[in-house]
Design a protein around this motif. Structure first.
Motif, PDB file in Angstrom:
ATOM      1  N   GLY A 106      44.954  53.358  44.309  1.00 25.37           N
ATOM      2  CA  GLY A 106      44.030  53.334  43.168  1.00 25.37           C
ATOM      3  C   GLY A 106      42.647  53.871  43.505  1.00 25.37           C
ATOM      4  N   ALA A 107      42.233  53.718  44.760  1.00 23.91           N
ATOM      5  CA  ALA A 107      40.857  54.085  45.091  1.00 23.91           C
ATOM      6  C   ALA A 107      40.742  54.899  46.388  1.00 23.91           C
ATOM      7  CB  ALA A 107      40.005  52.823  45.168  1.00 23.91           C
ATOM      8  N   LEU A 108      40.907  54.211  47.497  1.00 20.58           N
ATOM      9  CA  LEU A 108      40.601  54.766  48.814  1.00 20.58           C
ATOM     10  C   LEU A 108      41.159  56.165  49.098  1.00 20.58           C
ATOM     11  CD1 LEU A 108      39.288  54.017  51.501  1.00 20.58           C
ATOM     12  CD2 LEU A 108      41.289  52.644  52.042  1.00 20.58           C
ATOM     13  N   VAL A 144      30.702  49.088  51.564  1.00 17.55           N
ATOM     14  CA  VAL A 144      31.503  47.877  51.766  1.00 17.55           C
ATOM     15  C   VAL A 144      30.707  46.760  51.105  1.00 17.55           C
ATOM     16  CG1 VAL A 144      32.671  46.377  53.410  1.00 17.55           C
ATOM     17  CG2 VAL A 144      32.258  48.778  53.992  1.00 17.55           C
ATOM     18  N   VAL A 145      31.225  46.235  50.007  1.00 15.64           N
ATOM     19  CA  VAL A 145      30.418  45.337  49.175  1.00 15.64           C
ATOM     20  C   VAL A 145      30.586  43.877  49.630  1.00 15.64           C
ATOM     21  CG1 VAL A 145      30.195  46.891  47.204  1.00 15.64           C
ATOM     22  CG2 VAL A 145      32.186  45.423  47.332  1.00 15.64           C
ATOM     23  N   ASP A 146      29.877  43.569  50.713  1.00 13.37           N
ATOM     24  CA  ASP A 146      29.998  42.213  51.278  1.00 13.37           C
ATOM     25  C   ASP A 146      29.357  41.156  50.373  1.00 13.37           C
ATOM     26  OD1 ASP A 146      27.480  43.252  51.864  1.00 13.37           O
ATOM     27  OD2 ASP A 146      27.455  42.606  53.959  1.00 13.37           O
ATOM     28  N   LEU A 181      25.767  42.804  39.573  1.00 11.62           N
ATOM     29  CA  LEU A 181      25.514  43.386  40.902  1.00 11.62           C
ATOM     30  C   LEU A 181      26.260  44.710  41.031  1.00 11.62           C
ATOM     31  CD1 LEU A 181      24.332  43.176  43.775  1.00 11.62           C
ATOM     32  CD2 LEU A 181      26.312  41.784  44.418  1.00 11.62           C
ATOM     33  N   MET A 182      27.433  44.756  40.473  1.00 15.08           N
ATOM     34  CA  MET A 182      28.204  46.011  40.522  1.00 15.08           C
ATOM     35  C   MET A 182      27.492  47.104  39.718  1.00 15.08           C
ATOM     36  SD  MET A 182      32.218  46.579  39.840  1.00 15.08           S
ATOM     37  CE  MET A 182      32.872  48.180  39.350  1.00 15.08           C
ATOM     38  N   ALA A 183      26.923  46.719  38.578  1.00 14.26           N
ATOM     39  CA  ALA A 183      26.162  47.690  37.784  1.00 14.26           C
ATOM     40  C   ALA A 183      24.964  48.190  38.591  1.00 14.26           C
ATOM     41  CB  ALA A 183      25.693  47.044  36.477  1.00 14.26           C
ATOM     42  N   GLY A 212      49.196  55.615  39.394  1.00 13.83           N
ATOM     43  CA  GLY A 212      48.813  54.694  40.466  1.00 13.83           C
ATOM     44  C   GLY A 212      47.468  54.031  40.244  1.00 13.83           C
ATOM     45  N   ALA A 213      46.931  54.108  39.037  1.00 16.16           N
ATOM     46  CA  ALA A 213      45.651  53.449  38.753  1.00 16.16           C
ATOM     47  C   ALA A 213      45.823  51.934  38.688  1.00 16.16           C
ATOM     48  CB  ALA A 213      45.069  53.959  37.441  1.00 16.16           C
ATOM     49  N   ARG A 214      47.076  51.492  38.544  1.00 14.65           N
ATOM     50  CA  ARG A 214      47.360  50.059  38.538  1.00 14.65           C
ATOM     51  C   ARG A 214      48.702  49.841  39.232  1.00 14.65           C
ATOM     52  NH1 ARG A 214      45.330  45.691  35.935  1.00 14.65           N
ATOM     53  NH2 ARG A 214      46.797  44.065  35.457  1.00 14.65           N
ATOM     54  N   VAL A 215      48.651  49.665  40.533  1.00 16.01           N
ATOM     55  CA  VAL A 215      49.865  49.422  41.297  1.00 16.01           C
ATOM     56  C   VAL A 215      50.241  47.952  41.098  1.00 16.01           C
ATOM     57  CG1 VAL A 215      50.902  49.436  43.609  1.00 16.01           C
ATOM     58  CG2 VAL A 215      49.192  51.167  42.998  1.00 16.01           C
ATOM     59  N   ALA A 242      52.475  41.927  37.063  1.00 15.39           N
ATOM     60  CA  ALA A 242      51.162  41.526  37.609  1.00 15.39           C
ATOM     61  C   ALA A 242      50.665  42.579  38.587  1.00 15.39           C
ATOM     62  CB  ALA A 242      51.296  40.186  38.324  1.00 15.39           C
ATOM     63  N   LYS A 243      49.351  42.713  38.671  1.00 11.28           N
ATOM     64  CA  LYS A 243      48.734  43.696  39.573  1.00 11.28           C
ATOM     65  C   LYS A 243      49.028  43.331  41.029  1.00 11.28           C
ATOM     66  CE  LYS A 243      44.357  43.388  40.559  1.00 11.28           C
ATOM     67  NZ  LYS A 243      42.896  43.336  40.575  1.00 11.28           N
ATOM     68  N   MET A 244      49.278  44.338  41.858  1.00  8.28           N
ATOM     69  CA  MET A 244      49.414  44.071  43.292  1.00  8.28           C
ATOM     70  C   MET A 244      48.063  43.614  43.818  1.00  8.28           C
ATOM     71  SD  MET A 244      50.506  46.526  46.492  1.00  8.28           S
ATOM     72  CE  MET A 244      52.238  46.697  46.110  1.00  8.28           C
ATOM     73  N   SER A 245      48.074  42.493  44.524  1.00  5.94           N
ATOM     74  CA  SER A 245      46.792  41.944  44.949  1.00  5.94           C
ATOM     75  C   SER A 245      46.909  41.248  46.294  1.00  5.94           C
ATOM     76  CB  SER A 245      46.312  40.963  43.873  1.00  5.94           C
ATOM     77  OG  SER A 245      45.406  40.048  44.421  1.00  5.94           O
ATOM     78  N   LYS A 246      45.829  41.393  47.078  1.00  5.51           N
ATOM     79  CA  LYS A 246      45.845  40.787  48.412  1.00  5.51           C
ATOM     80  C   LYS A 246      45.794  39.271  48.329  1.00  5.51           C
ATOM     81  CE  LYS A 246      41.131  42.514  48.363  1.00  5.51           C
ATOM     82  NZ  LYS A 246      40.319  43.662  48.641  1.00  5.51           N
ATOM     83  N   SER A 247      45.463  38.734  47.155  1.00  3.08           N
ATOM     84  CA  SER A 247      45.406  37.271  47.058  1.00  3.08           C
ATOM     85  C   SER A 247      46.716  36.671  46.529  1.00  3.08           C
ATOM     86  CB  SER A 247      44.233  36.848  46.170  1.00  3.08           C
ATOM     87  OG  SER A 247      44.380  37.398  44.895  1.00  3.08           O
TER      88      SER A 247
HETATM   89  P1  TYM Z   1      38.231  45.591  45.069  1.00  2.62           P
HETATM   90  O1  TYM Z   1      37.697  45.370  46.436  1.00  2.62           O
HETATM   91  O2  TYM Z   1      38.917  44.477  44.386  1.00  2.62           O
HETATM   92  O3  TYM Z   1      39.225  46.788  45.064  1.00  2.62           O
HETATM   93  C1  TYM Z   1      38.883  48.025  45.644  1.00  2.62           C
HETATM   94  C2  TYM Z   1      39.462  49.165  44.834  1.00  2.62           C
HETATM   95  O4  TYM Z   1      40.878  49.069  44.770  1.00  2.62           O
HETATM   96  C3  TYM Z   1      41.303  49.176  43.412  1.00  2.62           C
HETATM   97  N1  TYM Z   1      42.521  48.370  43.249  1.00  2.62           N
HETATM   98  C4  TYM Z   1      43.672  48.825  42.728  1.00  2.62           C
HETATM   99  N2  TYM Z   1      44.023  50.023  42.236  1.00  2.62           N
HETATM  100  C5  TYM Z   1      45.281  50.161  41.781  1.00  2.62           C
HETATM  101  N3  TYM Z   1      46.192  49.175  41.800  1.00  2.62           N
HETATM  102  C6  TYM Z   1      45.894  47.947  42.284  1.00  2.62           C
HETATM  103  N4  TYM Z   1      46.807  46.986  42.305  1.00  2.62           N
HETATM  104  C7  TYM Z   1      44.578  47.734  42.773  1.00  2.62           C
HETATM  105  N5  TYM Z   1      43.931  46.661  43.312  1.00  2.62           N
HETATM  106  C8  TYM Z   1      42.689  47.072  43.593  1.00  2.62           C
HETATM  107  C9  TYM Z   1      40.142  48.645  42.602  1.00  2.62           C
HETATM  108  O5  TYM Z   1      40.185  49.126  41.283  1.00  2.62           O
HETATM  109  C10 TYM Z   1      38.966  49.177  43.379  1.00  2.62           C
HETATM  110  O6  TYM Z   1      38.685  50.513  43.018  1.00  2.62           O
HETATM  111  N6  TYM Z   1      34.416  45.364  41.896  1.00  2.62           N
HETATM  112  C11 TYM Z   1      35.036  46.239  42.880  1.00  2.62           C
HETATM  113  C12 TYM Z   1      34.146  46.536  44.048  1.00  2.62           C
HETATM  114  C13 TYM Z   1      32.827  47.145  43.700  1.00  2.62           C
HETATM  115  C14 TYM Z   1      32.614  48.473  43.226  1.00  2.62           C
HETATM  116  C15 TYM Z   1      31.184  48.598  43.069  1.00  2.62           C
HETATM  117  C16 TYM Z   1      33.459  49.522  42.896  1.00  2.62           C
HETATM  118  C17 TYM Z   1      31.610  46.558  43.819  1.00  2.62           C
HETATM  119  N7  TYM Z   1      30.628  47.450  43.460  1.00  2.62           N
HETATM  120  C18 TYM Z   1      30.626  49.792  42.630  1.00  2.62           C
HETATM  121  C19 TYM Z   1      32.873  50.712  42.432  1.00  2.62           C
HETATM  122  C20 TYM Z   1      31.482  50.839  42.305  1.00  2.62           C
HETATM  123  C21 TYM Z   1      36.278  45.509  43.364  1.00  2.62           C
HETATM  124  O7  TYM Z   1      36.482  44.372  43.133  1.00  2.62           O
HETATM  125  O8  TYM Z   1      37.060  46.195  44.152  1.00  2.62           O
END
Ligand code: TYM
Length: 331
Positions: A23-25, A41-43, A130-132, A182-185, A193-198
């Protein structure tokens, strides 16, 4: 003319999944030639849910190393850690004063996360502000993210427009840039449900750093359906998800995948998807191991990135403070 700005960030709140990757990286590096890119890296976002300090430090460096392993070049892109650039929280405060609580309460990610907390803290509600600030500080035009961030980007646009009309044009209005497939894996175990690390079920997700056998096993066990026909459609969400994963790694289209596999069973498709993922991730994993070991190299990159980011961020913040009516202070 100056290059347009691309901005994105990833939270160091756990190991990254192939959802984050697809979706992103994986889309970040190709933008480096045409745009001035900033990848953060948004700590500070990560601590909106409780983090173990040692784990947070490790995850932060892991993401920096993954950025580089996925082809980000510190000579071209600005790669940095959010807490190193104080202007993010400074602008965020200002934006909080023009963001309604009603709007924040409607954010679906807030609702999802709040449900899982015993006590809901203000930081979780204010997360999208904060994201904005992250995005608006750099006069960003494009934000490459997955589909789940669309609502946050829309809120960012609203906030920017409100500030611009209340004072005068100050912020560029950013646009989302989500991949076509792949914008929503989705989860491998629950394709609704969205694939999620949690996800508590680790068979539901694949981590970028999973070893080949784990990847093969998880894909083999993934939930499909009993139709027995290879097709790309909403009624077969498990299959649709696998096809999209294949497309993302093989740079092909769903139509071509259906054509290629239409006379074969789900088993053959799953094997092909597994091999595509294993092959696609291998070079990333190898580079990650090299880069992650070089602590000094990483430190140089994030230090330099923060200095460059601060310079840009300061320009916008000074403009904002002046427009609001704060007395300028020069040190
Ligand atoms: P985060 O850390 O949850 O996720 C990082 C990126 O991965 C994408 N993503 C997915 N894409 C497709 N399918 C999925 N299942 C999936 N899960 C995650 C997210 O869309 C994201 O692009 N709020 C953001 C972090 C953030 C940010 C920003 C992003 C903070 N400030 C400024 C852009 C610009 C987030 O929670 O990402």
């Amino acid at each position: 003319m100056d290059k347009k700005i691309v901005y994105s960030g990833i939270q160091p709140s756990g190991s990254l999944t192939i959802g984050n990757y697809i979706g992103a990286l994986s889309n970040f590096s190709e933008l480096q030639e045409e745009y001035q890119c900033l990848y953060c890296v948004v700590d500070m976002h990560a601590i909106t849910v409780q983090q173990d300090p040692a784990q947070l430090r490790k995850n932060t460096l892991d993401i920096l190393a993954l950025y580089l392993a996925c082809g980000l070049d510190p000579e071209k892109s600005i790669i940095y850690i959010q807490s190193h650039v104080p202007q993010h929280t400074q602008l965020s405060w200002v934006l909080n004063t023009i963001t309604s609580i009603g709007q924040l309460n409607r954010m679906t990610q807030f609702k999802d996360k709040a449900e899982k907390q015993k006590e809901i803290y203000a930081g979780l509600l204010n997360y999208p502000v904060l994201m904005a600030a992250d995005i608006l500080l750099y006069q960003t035009s494009l934000v490459p993210v997955g589909e789940d961030q669309r609502q946050h980007i829309e809120l960012t646009r609203d906030i920017a427009e409100r500030f611009n009309s209340r004072y005068s044009p100050t912020f560029e209005i950013p646009e989302i840039m989500a991949p076509k497939v792949g914008a929503r894996v989705m989860s491998l175990q629950n394709p609704k449900a969205k694939m999620s690390k949690s996800d508590p079920d680790e068979n539901g997700y694949i981590l970028i750093l999973d070893d080949p056998d784990t990847i093969r096993r998880k894909i083999k066990r993934s939930v499909t359906d009993s139709e027995g026909v290879i097709a790309y459609r909403d009624e077969q969400p498990g299959l649709k998800n696998l096809i999209e994963m294949y497309c993302a790694f093989k740079k092909t289209t769903p139509e071509e995948v259906v054509e290629e596999f239409k006379d074969q069973g789900y088993g053959a498709l799953k094997e092909a998807v597994a091999e595509a993922v294993v092959e696609g991730l291998a070079p990333v994993q190898e580079r990650f191991r090299e880069i992650r070991g070089d602590k000094e190299g990483l430190e140089k990159i994030y230090q330099d990135g923060a200095l460059r980011a601060q310079k840009m961020a300061n320009k916008t913040l000074r403009k904002v403070y002046k427009k609001i009516g704060f007395i300028p202070f020069s040190s």
